[in-house]
Design a protein around this motif. Structure first.
Motif, PDB file in Angstrom:
ATOM      1  N   VAL A 172       0.838  -1.200   0.000  1.00  0.00           N
ATOM      2  CA  VAL A 172       0.000   0.000   0.000  1.00  0.00           C
ATOM      3  C   VAL A 172       0.876   1.254   0.000  1.00  0.00           C
ATOM      4  CG1 VAL A 172      -1.702   1.322   1.321  1.00  0.00           C
ATOM      5  CG2 VAL A 172      -1.972  -1.135   1.048  1.00  0.00           C
ATOM      6  N   LEU A 173       1.939   1.251   0.783  1.00  0.00           N
ATOM      7  CA  LEU A 173       2.851   2.405   0.786  1.00  0.00           C
ATOM      8  C   LEU A 173       3.469   2.620  -0.589  1.00  0.00           C
ATOM      9  CD1 LEU A 173       4.671   2.000   4.212  1.00  0.00           C
ATOM     10  CD2 LEU A 173       3.281   3.928   3.503  1.00  0.00           C
ATOM     11  N   LEU A 174       3.897   1.545  -1.228  1.00  0.00           N
ATOM     12  CA  LEU A 174       4.477   1.667  -2.567  1.00  0.00           C
ATOM     13  C   LEU A 174       3.433   2.112  -3.583  1.00  0.00           C
ATOM     14  CD1 LEU A 174       6.835  -1.435  -2.690  1.00  0.00           C
ATOM     15  CD2 LEU A 174       7.492   0.974  -2.550  1.00  0.00           C
ATOM     16  N   GLY A 175       2.233   1.587  -3.486  1.00  0.00           N
ATOM     17  CA  GLY A 175       1.167   2.006  -4.393  1.00  0.00           C
ATOM     18  C   GLY A 175       0.823   3.476  -4.243  1.00  0.00           C
ATOM     19  N   ALA A 176       0.862   3.975  -3.017  1.00  0.00           N
ATOM     20  CA  ALA A 176       0.577   5.385  -2.767  1.00  0.00           C
ATOM     21  C   ALA A 176       1.692   6.282  -3.288  1.00  0.00           C
ATOM     22  CB  ALA A 176       0.378   5.624  -1.275  1.00  0.00           C
ATOM     23  N   ALA A 177       2.845   5.716  -3.566  1.00  0.00           N
ATOM     24  CA  ALA A 177       3.976   6.502  -4.055  1.00  0.00           C
ATOM     25  C   ALA A 177       4.020   6.592  -5.577  1.00  0.00           C
ATOM     26  CB  ALA A 177       5.282   5.900  -3.541  1.00  0.00           C
ATOM     27  N   VAL A 178       3.115   5.910  -6.271  1.00  0.00           N
ATOM     28  CA  VAL A 178       3.106   5.913  -7.730  1.00  0.00           C
ATOM     29  C   VAL A 178       2.102   6.958  -8.211  1.00  0.00           C
ATOM     30  CG1 VAL A 178       2.627   4.533  -9.785  1.00  0.00           C
ATOM     31  CG2 VAL A 178       3.719   3.481  -7.794  1.00  0.00           C
ATOM     32  N   PRO A 179       2.542   7.920  -9.039  1.00  0.00           N
ATOM     33  CA  PRO A 179       1.613   8.950  -9.516  1.00  0.00           C
ATOM     34  C   PRO A 179       0.400   8.340 -10.221  1.00  0.00           C
ATOM     35  CG  PRO A 179       3.861   9.534 -10.084  1.00  0.00           C
ATOM     36  CD  PRO A 179       3.899   8.136  -9.529  1.00  0.00           C
ATOM     37  N   VAL A 189       6.437  10.845  -0.202  1.00  0.00           N
ATOM     38  CA  VAL A 189       7.005  11.084  -1.531  1.00  0.00           C
ATOM     39  C   VAL A 189       6.808  12.539  -1.944  1.00  0.00           C
ATOM     40  CG1 VAL A 189       6.928  10.392  -3.951  1.00  0.00           C
ATOM     41  CG2 VAL A 189       6.737   8.683  -2.178  1.00  0.00           C
ATOM     42  N   SER A 190       5.703  13.135  -1.562  1.00  0.00           N
ATOM     43  CA  SER A 190       5.487  14.558  -1.863  1.00  0.00           C
ATOM     44  C   SER A 190       6.536  15.417  -1.175  1.00  0.00           C
ATOM     45  CB  SER A 190       4.088  14.988  -1.413  1.00  0.00           C
ATOM     46  OG  SER A 190       3.099  14.314  -2.149  1.00  0.00           O
ATOM     47  N   PHE A 191       6.851  15.104   0.071  1.00  0.00           N
ATOM     48  CA  PHE A 191       7.884  15.866   0.779  1.00  0.00           C
ATOM     49  C   PHE A 191       9.258  15.646   0.159  1.00  0.00           C
ATOM     50  CE2 PHE A 191       5.717  16.560   5.166  1.00  0.00           C
ATOM     51  CZ  PHE A 191       4.794  17.388   4.558  1.00  0.00           C
ATOM     52  N   ALA A 192       9.515  14.438  -0.327  1.00  0.00           N
ATOM     53  CA  ALA A 192      10.782  14.188  -1.025  1.00  0.00           C
ATOM     54  C   ALA A 192      10.851  15.019  -2.306  1.00  0.00           C
ATOM     55  CB  ALA A 192      10.926  12.699  -1.332  1.00  0.00           C
ATOM     56  N   ALA A 193       9.731  15.158  -3.000  1.00  0.00           N
ATOM     57  CA  ALA A 193       9.691  15.982  -4.209  1.00  0.00           C
ATOM     58  C   ALA A 193       9.944  17.447  -3.875  1.00  0.00           C
ATOM     59  CB  ALA A 193       8.350  15.815  -4.916  1.00  0.00           C
ATOM     60  N   ILE A 194       9.390  17.918  -2.773  1.00  0.00           N
ATOM     61  CA  ILE A 194       9.633  19.301  -2.345  1.00  0.00           C
ATOM     62  C   ILE A 194      11.109  19.488  -2.023  1.00  0.00           C
ATOM     63  CG2 ILE A 194       9.191  20.988  -0.513  1.00  0.00           C
ATOM     64  CD1 ILE A 194       6.324  19.841  -0.372  1.00  0.00           C
ATOM     65  N   ALA A 195      11.679  18.534  -1.309  1.00  0.00           N
ATOM     66  CA  ALA A 195      13.090  18.639  -0.918  1.00  0.00           C
ATOM     67  C   ALA A 195      14.024  18.580  -2.125  1.00  0.00           C
ATOM     68  CB  ALA A 195      13.440  17.529   0.066  1.00  0.00           C
ATOM     69  N   GLY A 196      13.683  17.779  -3.135  1.00  0.00           N
ATOM     70  CA  GLY A 196      14.553  17.635  -4.296  1.00  0.00           C
ATOM     71  C   GLY A 196      14.278  18.620  -5.413  1.00  0.00           C
ATOM     72  N   SER A 197      13.348  19.529  -5.212  1.00  0.00           N
ATOM     73  CA  SER A 197      12.952  20.428  -6.295  1.00  0.00           C
ATOM     74  C   SER A 197      14.068  21.395  -6.696  1.00  0.00           C
ATOM     75  CB  SER A 197      11.695  21.197  -5.914  1.00  0.00           C
ATOM     76  OG  SER A 197      11.932  21.989  -4.773  1.00  0.00           O
TER      77      SER A 197
END
Length: 143
Positions: free
Chosen positions: A10-17, A45-53
């Protein structure tokens, strides 16, 4: 199925756009708490995207030689961002663009990271709860 494996799936599924919307019903079917599991997976994953932006923005400008959003498609995106802002992008994220693209687009167009993070959490919480309630209500109607 082992509980740990079910949680990880479920965690991995929630991480797929775009797939992030479809993990709540299976989580309920597996007896998990989707409000916590799916929400945490998508938000992490959203926070990782913010951090890597910042790195992504630097890469884009090196590769293209121009700032992001300067092409014709970028102009349309910039108009949408100016019209609806961070709340609009965050709330439509799971359905139209995928949450991570909405997050990256907001940050790369200059929205404050704190505001993007706040609206991302609010949007993830709202959609996870709404999908969980809809799933439980739908199962109740069918049974």
């Amino acid at each position: 199925m082992n509980d740990l494996i079910a949680h990880l799936l479920v965690l991995l599924g929630a991480a797929v756009p775009w797939f992030e919307l479809f993990v709540v019903p299976p989580a309920i079917a597996l007896g998990l708490n989707p409000v916590i599991v799916a929400f945490l997976g998508n938000t992490a994953v959203s926070f990782a995207a913010i951090a890597g932006s910042a790195r992504l923005l630097a890469w884009w400008e090196r590769r293209r030689g121009r700032p992001i959003g300067s092409g014709s498609a970028g102009q349309r995106g910039r108009k949408a961002f100016e019209r609806f802002g961070v709340p609009g992008l965050a709330l439509q994220g799971p359905f139209l663009s995928g949450m991570y693209f909405a997050v990256l687009f907001s940050v790369l167009l200059g929205a404050p990271r704190r505001s993007v993070a706040l609206w991302t959490v609010a949007s993830n919480a709202l959609w996870t709860v709404a999908l969980a309630v809809g799933t439980v209500a739908g199962v109740g109607v069918l049974t």
